[in-house]
Each structure stands twice: as structure tokens, then as C-alpha cells.
Scaffold this motif. Structure first.
Motif, PDB file in Angstrom:
ATOM      1  N   LYS A  79       0.821  -1.214   0.000  1.00  0.00           N
ATOM      2  CA  LYS A  79       0.000   0.000   0.000  1.00  0.00           C
ATOM      3  C   LYS A  79       0.854   1.262   0.000  1.00  0.00           C
ATOM      4  N   VAL A  80       1.885   1.272   0.844  1.00  0.00           N
ATOM      5  CA  VAL A  80       2.677   2.492   1.015  1.00  0.00           C
ATOM      6  C   VAL A  80       4.160   2.150   1.019  1.00  0.00           C
ATOM      7  N   SER A  81       4.929   2.924   0.286  1.00  0.00           N
ATOM      8  CA  SER A  81       6.392   2.865   0.352  1.00  0.00           C
ATOM      9  C   SER A  81       6.862   4.124   1.077  1.00  0.00           C
ATOM     10  N   VAL A  82       7.548   3.943   2.191  1.00  0.00           N
ATOM     11  CA  VAL A  82       8.076   5.069   2.954  1.00  0.00           C
ATOM     12  C   VAL A  82       9.521   5.292   2.532  1.00  0.00           C
ATOM     13  N   VAL A  83       9.842   6.510   2.128  1.00  0.00           N
ATOM     14  CA  VAL A  83      11.191   6.845   1.662  1.00  0.00           C
ATOM     15  C   VAL A  83      11.806   7.828   2.647  1.00  0.00           C
ATOM     16  N   LEU A 136       7.970   3.762  12.950  1.00  0.00           N
ATOM     17  CA  LEU A 136       7.681   2.871  11.820  1.00  0.00           C
ATOM     18  C   LEU A 136       7.347   1.458  12.301  1.00  0.00           C
ATOM     19  N   LEU A 137       8.022   1.023  13.345  1.00  0.00           N
ATOM     20  CA  LEU A 137       7.747  -0.314  13.887  1.00  0.00           C
ATOM     21  C   LEU A 137       6.398  -0.378  14.601  1.00  0.00           C
ATOM     22  N   VAL A 172       9.683   0.121   3.742  1.00  0.00           N
ATOM     23  CA  VAL A 172      10.459   1.298   4.115  1.00  0.00           C
ATOM     24  C   VAL A 172      11.800   1.241   3.388  1.00  0.00           C
ATOM     25  N   PHE A 173      12.179   2.360   2.770  1.00  0.00           N
ATOM     26  CA  PHE A 173      13.496   2.476   2.142  1.00  0.00           C
ATOM     27  C   PHE A 173      14.275   3.589   2.840  1.00  0.00           C
ATOM     28  N   MET A 191      11.798  -3.729   5.711  1.00  0.00           N
ATOM     29  CA  MET A 191      12.664  -2.560   5.775  1.00  0.00           C
ATOM     30  C   MET A 191      13.919  -2.804   4.944  1.00  0.00           C
ATOM     31  N   HIS A 192      14.287  -1.806   4.153  1.00  0.00           N
ATOM     32  CA  HIS A 192      15.393  -1.955   3.215  1.00  0.00           C
ATOM     33  C   HIS A 192      16.335  -0.757   3.344  1.00  0.00           C
TER      34      HIS A 192
END
Length: 665
Positions: free
Chosen positions: A4-8, A25-26, A37-38, A62-63
Motif C-alpha cells: 500500500k505504502v512505500s516510505v522513503v 515505523l515499527l 520502508v526504504f 525494511m530496506h
């Protein structure tokens, strides 16, 4: 499952400040397979890369992407967009954090309204954020019907297909205002923008070390060169006219005029201030016509007019005068009625400790600004009149959570008053009545547990300044400052004065143990009486008469026991039978149990009274600070002093005489 969502998150040497971001975020209510998450590490040289690699190893959603330092946020954000798979892309700064349900709520709100951009409510911890934009939810906001242009930071959700469709990316390199260019274009190209105002989504943080990128002193030439790029976007995507003027006025107001006002200008080194002024003047004279100036408040228009006329010394003199302006407020009434706290107040501006005054010229109300004759004539020639729009003055009363800065506006009714000040001048005073319902104040929802501070904001003639309320108050206010039980299940809301200044705050659901301290001020121990075997005590609570409030009472003594009583509440009085057989012969502390939904049980508070039951079973109420009576000590007869024998007394005299002779030798 679709992401749904990519957090940058662009990351560069955040140190400890990244931990709050990671923790938020956790805690997200979206499940790990619903968002990713990037962290894009832009050449960090501290321990952050290893910390992020460890985080990615522990959490599959998480990346971390490591890249060489680019010098600013544009390139790492673009790297994140390229890697993203989510329907929406959310940008977060590495030293900020999110509300626990932020991603879920913003995503759902965006999907429900088919939004290309979703703007979540922000709070500034030690830094300003837009206020008016988030007063209400705005499912179909545009730059025409909402103050969207006030929020140009990138901390929003953008539909990824929308970004790719228009090839929208951040400008790269070491530069300023790349977010203004990006967000302004997004607003103008979006089919729909949704503003979520009833949940605090984003916490914008001021770091303790003051190293936030936006707080660093900038090169005026480069900064205003970058600002022109944002103006270029507006010119490309709008036609000349009122809308373009409205959008341009945002940059004139926030990025130019406000930098030349009050202490913000005066605190700068003189040479830097002059360079800043010259660059601002260049943009104003090149890009802004009369239509733009007409869109800003009166005092901002005056500064802009002085800039156009190149009257720098008048700009500085006006800044010195404005630096002395302070908002003042007086709390005039405070009372509970039907579970709602009614707040009365008066407010006005002061300059250098004296009330601000205005001049009357025929039928015109005029600002009394400290400007030279040349400046006054120049402004008049530009069509900038100094008529004070006093009929538009008003106040806001805001309740703000002390820990996370969540804030809500209270319903307020205002009236303006003119008070003669002599020599043809007058003051303006604003009176207001506000309603604080603890069960609806949070945008229709109950205020959460914690400490909530009340802030007064005065808006008049282009000034908008904030102060606390309560330090100055009327004589009758204290009588209405009682705790109350509100909501279902019932919980306590306690108005109290802060230590030191004595400002008004609320303790919601017994976040602290303040009731015991405040009860001393809110109760009269002398009002407690015993009638036969029944004790009647005053309460530090505002309760409805004949109410069945869940307030409990007990008598207790250390190492002896606790004895509950059947309490009956009637207004501010609680009555209970005394179990004299159990209490006789001792002094007992009295505690009330007030419900607390957050605790799941009553919280017990000692009252400033004790109950004493003597050996005969007679009871009385006393101030708890009265020391316990001690039984009178029996006076013992004096012991007769023994008489020494005559020979011992003679021997003593002889010994003293021999000693004296030895000393003489």
C-alpha cells in the motif's frame, strides 16, 4: 499482497535521532506486508549505516540503499521513488516520526477520495507548522479552496503512478527549496488532494543540537535563486491573475517579508542582513506586482512597500518596533456547566509593556507605525493605506498536548471593544468566551489522557502571536477551578495552574497525582462535619446534584487497615456512615477513589482532612496538617539534692587552697 505504502527516508548522519523515526515505523498499524520502508543512506559517516543494515536484517519490509553523498535530500528521495513498489509513496525525514496509525489512515483517506496527494496533519515540536490547513478534514482540497500552499514540505503521500505519469522528481544537488518546487507542481497537477485534519500523522522535530538542515544559515544568492524556480513552476502551470497572485503571496509572505520583521531581522549580523535584504528586494521587484501585495496582511504589505521603495532603514526601524509587540491575555471566568468547561478571557497587544494604540482620523482607524515622513508618503503613493482592519481582529483558544504537541481549536465567540487612550488614540481589546468539552474537543473525539495546555492566539492587522492563558486572572476565577467527571466511562478532568507562571492547564484522566495537591486549594477543611455517625465532607470536584457518580470513600491508617464507606455524592459534598466500632480511638486519613478508565480502576487520593474518633466514640473532622495531640506529660516531683557530709566539704576547701598556692609559686 499489494504494497500500500512505500516510505522513503533520506538519511545522512542522523545519529541518535533516527531511533524515534525507526520506532514510529515499527509501531505502525499497517501490517509489515502492507508497507515497505526504504532508508536511502546518502554517504553517512557515523554509525547509522550499520544500524540500518541491522534493522533491515531483522525486518523483511525494511530496506537500506547505500549511495555516495550527494549533498542534499533530492537525490536520495529520487532513489527511493525508483525503488518503491507501493501505491503511495510517503516521504519522512530521518529525525521526524509518524503517528502510530498515520500510514493506515492516510492511505485509507487517499483511496476513499481517489487522491493523488494526501496531506496528513502535522505537529511542530519546537518549530512552526501550518495551522489553518488542518482545522478540518478537506477531502477535495485545491490551491483555490484551501490554504494548501502553506504546506510545502514533502512529508506527504503521493500516488506513485501520478509521480511517474508526470515524471515528477526532486531537483538534485546541494540546493534549497527543492521540496517547494516538487510539492507546488504536485498540487497544481493533482486531480485531487485530500487533507486529513482529525488525526496527527506527522511530528516535525527540532533537534536538540540545532542541526536540522532547514535551520542552517543559507547563502542568500543561492537561496533566492532556488526560490525563483518554485515561482517558475507556478507561472508554467497557472494563468496570470488572482490565483497566481494568491500562490505567489505565499513566498512573499513566508520567505521574504517575515525574514525582515522583528527580532528575526535584528538578530542577524548587519552585513548578512543587508545582503539578505538586497536579494529579497531583487525578487520582489522582478516578480511581484500590486496583485500579489494585495494578498498579504496589512503590516506585511507595509514591509513589502518599503522594500520596493528601497527604504532599508525604515524596514529596520519598523522591525525594532515590532520586536516589542507581545500578546497579553487575562482569564476572566472559569466554570463547569453540564460537563463542559466555559472559559472567559480578554486579550490585546502590548508594545514595550504598554497597550498598543491606534489613531482615529475622521472615520478611519490608523496604525501608528514608527515610519519616516518619506516612508509614509512613499507608501501612500503606492496605494498602501495604513487603515487598521480592526473589525477582522479575533482570537483562537487552542488546547495542546504537552508531550506530542497535538492541538485542537476550541469554539470561540469574540467581541472587539475600543478603549479610549487619550490624545485621540484608542486601544482595542478583544473579549471572548470559549467552550471546552473534554469529550468532543479532539475534533469530535475525547481528549486523550495527559496534560493539555491552553494557548491563546491573537490575530490582528497582520500580527498573529501566541501566549499562555491564566497567569493573569480575575479574583473569581479560582472558585470555578474544580475537577469534574466527564464522559462514559467517567474520568476526571482537572484544571490547574502550572508551577511558576500559573498558566491554565488540564490534567485529563489523572495523568499525574495533582488532585491531592490541588485539593488543599479547592477544599475548606472547616466545612467537614460529623452528624451523629455520618460524616459530610466537601469535595474538590464539580458534580451534579443528586448524581450517582462513581466516587468512593475510605478511611485508612498505616499498619492498621483500610475501611471503605458507602459514599453518597450530592453536588460538592460526599456523605458516608462512620463505622465507629472499627474506627474508635484513632485518627484516620480520608481518601476518595475517582474512576480512571486508563488505569481500569479507581485512583485513590488523600483529602486534606482527617477524621478523629475518640475513645468515647465521638468523631470530628480536622485539617490533616494539624499535628496529632499528645497526652499531657505528668510532672514528676523534683528529686531532693543529697547533702554532702561536713568533712567532705572541708576537704574540698583545703584542696582548692593548696592548688591556688601551687599556682602562685
Amino acid at each position: 499482497m499489494t504494497v500500500k505504502v512505500s516510505v522513503v527516508i533520506a538519511v545522512y548522519n542522523p545519529g541518535k535521532y533516527v531511533e524515534d523515526c525507526v520506532s514510529s515505523l515499527l509501531r505502525q498499524s499497517l501490517t509489515p506486508d502492507e508497507f515497505e520502508v526504504f532508508f536511502v543512506d546518502d554517504g553517512s559517516t557515523d554509525e547509522t549505516p550499520a544500524r540500518l543494515d541491522q534493522l533491515a536484517a531483522e525486518h523483511s519490509h525494511m530496506h537500506v540503499i547505500h549511495q555516495e553523498s550527494s549533498g542534499w535530500s533530492g537525490r536520495p528521495r529520487n532513489t527511493g521513488i525508483a525503488a518503491a513498489r507501493g501505491e503511495y509513496v510517503m516521504f519522512v525525514d530521518h529525525d521526524d516520526w509518524l503517528g502510530d496509525e498515520a500510514l493506515e489512515r492516510m492511505y485509507d483517506y487517499g483511496k476513499a477520495n481517489d487522491a493523488d496527494v494526501v496531506v496528513g496533519k502535522m505537529a511542530g515540536i519546537g518549530r512552526p507548522v501550518p495551522q489553518e490547513l488542518f482545522r478540518v478534514n478537506r477531502p477535495r482540497a485545491t490551491v483555490e479552496n484551501a490554504p494548501l500552499i502553506d504546506s510545502l514540505t514533502p512529508h506527504k503521500m503521493f500516488r506513485r503512478e501520478f509521480l511517474n505519469e508526470h515524471d515528477m522528481r526532486f531537483k538534485e544537488g546541494r540546493r534549497r527549496l527543492e521540496d517547494h518546487v516538487f510539492v507546488a507542481e504536485a498540487y497544481l497537477r493533482a486531480k485531487s488532494v485530500a487533507v486529513l485534519g482529525d488525526y496527527l500523522c506527522y511530528y516535525h522535530i527540532t533537534r536538540d543540537d540545532g542541526s536540522n538542515a532547514g535551520f542552517q544559515r543559507f547563502d542568500p544568492v543561492g537561496y533566492f535563486g532556488n526560490l525563483r524556480e518554485a515561482l517558475d513552476v507556478v507561472e508554467e502551470l497557472t494563468e496570470p491573475g488572482p490565483l497566481r497572485d494568491k500562490l505567489f503571496s505565499r513566498w512573499l509572505r513566508n520567505e521574504m517579508v517575515e525574514r525582515l520583521r522583528g527580532n528575526r531581522l535584528l538578530k542577524l549580523p548587519e552585513d548578512y542582513a543587508e545582503e539578505l535584504y538586497r536579494e529579497i528586494r531583487g525578487v520582489v521587484t522582478e516578480r511581484f506586482g500590486p496583485g500579489v501585495l494585495a494578498r498579504v496582511a496589512l503590516t506585511q504589505r507595509v514591509v513589502a512597500g518599503l522594500v520596493i521603495a528601497d527604504l532599508y532603514q525604515d524596514v529596520r526601524e519598523l522591525a525594532r518596533w515590532e520586536a516589542g509587540i507581545k500578546p497579553t491575555g487575562s482569564l476572566t471566568s472559569l466554570a463547569w456547566e453540564g460537563g463542559v468547561l466555559n472559559v472567559g478571557l480578554s486579550a490585546e497587544y502590548e508594545v514595550d509593556g504598554a497597550p498598543m494604540t491606534f489613531r482615529r482620523d475622521d472615520d478611519r482607524d490608523l496604525l501608528g507605525l514608527p515610519l519616516s515622513d518619506k516612508a509614509l508618503k512613499t507608501l501612500a503613493d503606492q496605494g498602501i493605506a495604513l487603515d487598521a482592519p480592526l473589525d477582522r481582529s479575533d482570537v483562537d483558544l487552542v488546547v495542546r498536548h504537552r508531550e506530542d504537541a497535538t492541538q485542537y481549536y476550541l469554539p470561540v465567540n469574540c467581541e472587539t471593544h475600543r478603549l479610549e487612550a487619550g490624545d485621540g488614540s484608542f486601544r482595542q481589546q478583544i473579549t471572548a468566551r470559549a467552550v471546552l468539552d473534554p469529550e468532543t474537543a479532539a475534533a469530535g473525539a475525547p481528549l486523550s489522557k495527559g496534560i493539555w495546555d491552553l494557548h491563546l492566539r491573537i490575530k490582528s492587522c497582520g500580527w498573529s502571536k501566541e501566549t499562555r492563558l491564566g497567569a493573569v486572572r480575575g479574583e473569581d476565577v479560582e472558585a470555578g477551578r474544580l475537577a469534574a467527571l466527564t464522559g462514559e466511562p467517567r474520568r476526571m478532568v482537572l484544571p490547574y495552574w502550572t508551577d511558576g507562571p500559573g498558566n491554565l492547564s488540564l490534567d485529563v484522566d489523572q495523568h499525574t497525582g495533582k488532585l491531592e495537591r490541588e485539593a488543599v486549594a479547592l477544599m475548606d477543611p472547616a466545612a467537614g462535619v460529623v452528624d451523629g455517625s455520618t460524616v459530610r465532607l466537601p469535595l474538590p470536584l464539580h458534580l451534579a446534584a443528586d448524581s450517582a457518580e462513581p466516587v468512593r470513600l475510605r478511611f485508612e491508617r498505616k499498619n492498621v487497615g483500610k475501611f471503605p464507606a458507602d459514599a453518597v455524592v450530592d453536588g460538592r459534598t460526599v456523605s458516608a456512615p462512620l463505622l465507629l466500632g472499627q474506627l474508635t480511638g484513632r485518627r484516620w486519613a480520608v481518601r476518595i477513589g475517582v474512576p480512571s478508565p486508563a488505569r481500569g480502576e479507581a485512583r485513590w487520593t488523600r483529602l486534606p482532612v482527617d477524621v478523629v474518633v475518640d475513645a468515647e466514640g465521638t468523631a470530628r473532622v480536622i485539617d490533616r496538617h494539624t499535628p496529632p495531640a499528645k497526652p499531657a506529660a505528668e510532672k514528676k516531683p523534683a528529686r531532693p539534692r543529697p547533702t554532702r557530709p561536713l568533712w567532705r566539704r572541708a576537704a574540698g576547701r583545703l584542696k582548692r587552697a593548696l592548688t591556688n598556692q601551687q599556682k602562685k609559686k
